[in-house]
Write a protein that holds these residues in place. Structure first.
Motif, PDB file in Angstrom:
ATOM      1  N   LEU A   1       0.776  -1.302  -0.121  1.00  0.00           N
ATOM      2  CA  LEU A   1       0.006   0.027   0.043  1.00  0.00           C
ATOM      3  C   LEU A   1       0.821   1.354   0.053  1.00  0.00           C
ATOM      4  CD1 LEU A   1      -2.811  -1.089   2.425  1.00  0.00           C
ATOM      5  CD2 LEU A   1      -2.985  -0.871   0.154  1.00  0.00           C
ATOM      6  N   PHE A   2       1.808   1.436   0.543  1.00  0.00           N
ATOM      7  CA  PHE A   2       2.787   2.182   0.660  1.00  0.00           C
ATOM      8  C   PHE A   2       3.331   2.555  -0.839  1.00  0.00           C
ATOM      9  CE2 PHE A   2       7.288   4.472   0.819  1.00  0.00           C
ATOM     10  CZ  PHE A   2       6.834   5.420   1.849  1.00  0.00           C
ATOM     11  N   GLY A   3       3.571   1.618  -1.506  1.00  0.00           N
ATOM     12  CA  GLY A   3       3.935   1.684  -3.167  1.00  0.00           C
ATOM     13  C   GLY A   3       2.909   2.079  -3.759  1.00  0.00           C
ATOM     14  N   TYR A   4       1.759   1.688  -3.559  1.00  0.00           N
ATOM     15  CA  TYR A   4       0.599   2.146  -4.261  1.00  0.00           C
ATOM     16  C   TYR A   4       0.309   3.392  -4.133  1.00  0.00           C
ATOM     17  CZ  TYR A   4      -4.344   2.260  -5.745  1.00  0.00           C
ATOM     18  OH  TYR A   4      -5.571   2.482  -6.634  1.00  0.00           O
ATOM     19  N   SER A   5       0.358   3.918  -2.790  1.00  0.00           N
ATOM     20  CA  SER A   5       0.091   5.518  -2.544  1.00  0.00           C
ATOM     21  C   SER A   5       1.018   6.413  -2.979  1.00  0.00           C
ATOM     22  CB  SER A   5       0.211   5.748  -0.952  1.00  0.00           C
ATOM     23  OG  SER A   5      -0.910   4.843  -0.460  1.00  0.00           O
TER      24      SER A   5
END
Length: 400
Positions: free
Chosen positions: A74-78
């Motif tokens: 989710l960090f990468g997606y955000s």
């Protein structure tokens, strides 16, 4: 600001998944916050019942090393959302994101020293710099790089296994682990200076493992998130039902098999710890993906659950830090000093109770604020100006 309206439905599901990840992380982390033995890689000798061992096995098999990978995804997606937003608004992304990871590094360092040496925010800060360098990477290349990183890490652990068989630590045990645990318990139950000293000592040791293994694993998960974000795959989940189903089948078969091998290596010693960790490095991402796919497929049928989890997910950074603070007040000399006095089953119940409180608090807080308290600080550091209030946000959008 029209882009914020466009992304709202997608961000809602992502926030709910982030909230679920936050719960999983708490259930895993509380054991390490509550016990010097768990930090030393050992079971607490005071809790040896069948229930105690059952809880340890279940948490290790189904939760450990799964939900921090989801959080990393989710960090990468955000990251892709922030990059797209900066491009649309004509803002310089690199200095803005560097301020953001600088803020994460500072917050993470304070967290590690004062509350939990197992902090992962410092790792995200370093990985964030790598993402800046790789920000133009293509989705296919990102996936290939993630797979290669994971494979190299697993190969490194296999080599460590071979080296251990040739000489030192053939049993894969932690040298002096019990002595380390007793020393840690004494320090954690002491005054603030003793607690901070123990955290500093542990953090320096943990950082070695972060650099060698967890950091690259986090980067690999972030790269998968970047690929998914660039493809826009979460914008219309109904168009990817077949892919989600494949992730479930693959993740729950290979992922669960790998999880039990890893758990067996941790708690029985029947599989060397390095081999167990190598298997886990390869299969934990598959099980984490299966969890995410199952959750996202079920989410449209569980709107109430989605609303419950989205609120703590929206202020995940504040809640992550609050979890460490609450557990420190329960288990260390900052408060009740119950280190190694609470059974694994009660730890899980405490974790569930803490998260339930965080769900209620998050809903209450977000009625009057757009961001969590720590998110507000991080956003201020990122954009170098005060974030808009809910009233300013509504006024701006009503004028569009």
């Amino acid at each position: 600001m029209a882009d914020e309206r466009v992304t709202e439905p997608r961000i809602g599901s992502v926030d709910a998944l982030r909230g679920l990840s936050l719960l999983g992380i708490l259930v895993v982390n509380i054991a390490f916050l509550a016990s010097g033995y768990r930090m030393a890689g050992l079971a607490e000798p005071s809790f040896d019942s069948g229930l105690d061992w059952g809880v340890r096995w279940l948490v290790t098999a189904f939760l450990e090393n799964k939900f921090y990978l989801l959080f990393s995804f989710l960090f990468g997606y955000s990251f892709t959302l922030q990059l797209d937003s900066a491009v649309r608004q004509g803002k310089a992304f690199v200095p803005m994101f560097l301020r953001r990871v600088g803020g994460l590094l500072l917050i993470g360092a304070v967290h590690a020293v004062l509350l939990f040496p197992g902090d992962i925010l410092t790792t995200y800060a370093v990985v964030g710099v790598a993402l800046i360098i790789l920000r133009r990477i293509r989705p296919r290349t990102a996936v290939i790089l993630a797979v290669c990183l994971t494979g190299l890490l697993a190969l490194g652990l296999v080599l460590l296994f071979v080296m251990s068989k040739l000489g030192a630590d053939a049993a894969g045990t932690i040298s002096g682990g019990a002595g380390e645990a007793i020393k840690a318990d004494t320090e954690l139950a002491g005054n603030a200076l003793q607690i901070i000293g123990e955290h500093l000592r542990k953090f320096s040791l943990i950082m070695i493992m972060r650099v060698l293994f967890q950091g690259p694993a986090v980067l690999a998960a972030c790269l998968i998130g970047v690929a998914v974000g660039k493809l826009g795959a979460l914008r219309d989940l109904s168009a990817h039902t077949a892919t989600l189903r494949k992730l479930q089948w693959t993740g729950f078969t290979l992922g669960l098999a790998g999880a039990f091998v890893y758990t067996y290596s941790v708690w029985s010693g029947g599989v060397h710890k390095f081999l167990g960790q190598a298997v886990d490095l390869v299969t934990a991402p598959l099980l984490a993906a299966a969890y995410a796919a199952t959750f996202l497929r079920a989410l449209p049928h569980l709107p109430r659950v989605a609303r419950w989890l989205a609120a703590p997910g929206r202020m995940a950074l504040s809640n992550y830090l609050a979890q460490s603070l609450i557990c420190s007040l329960i288990f260390t000399g900052y408060g009740l000093a119950l280190v190694d006095q609470v059974s694994p089953a009660i730890e899980v119940l405490i974790a569930l109770a803490v998260f339930a409180l965080q769900v209620a608090y998050s809903h209450w807080w977000l009625r009057g604020h757009r961001y969590g308290p720590v998110e507000w600080v991080l956003r201020y550091l990122t954009y170098w100006r005060k974030p808009t209030t809910p009233q300013q946000y509504r006024a701006r959008h009503s004028a569009l």
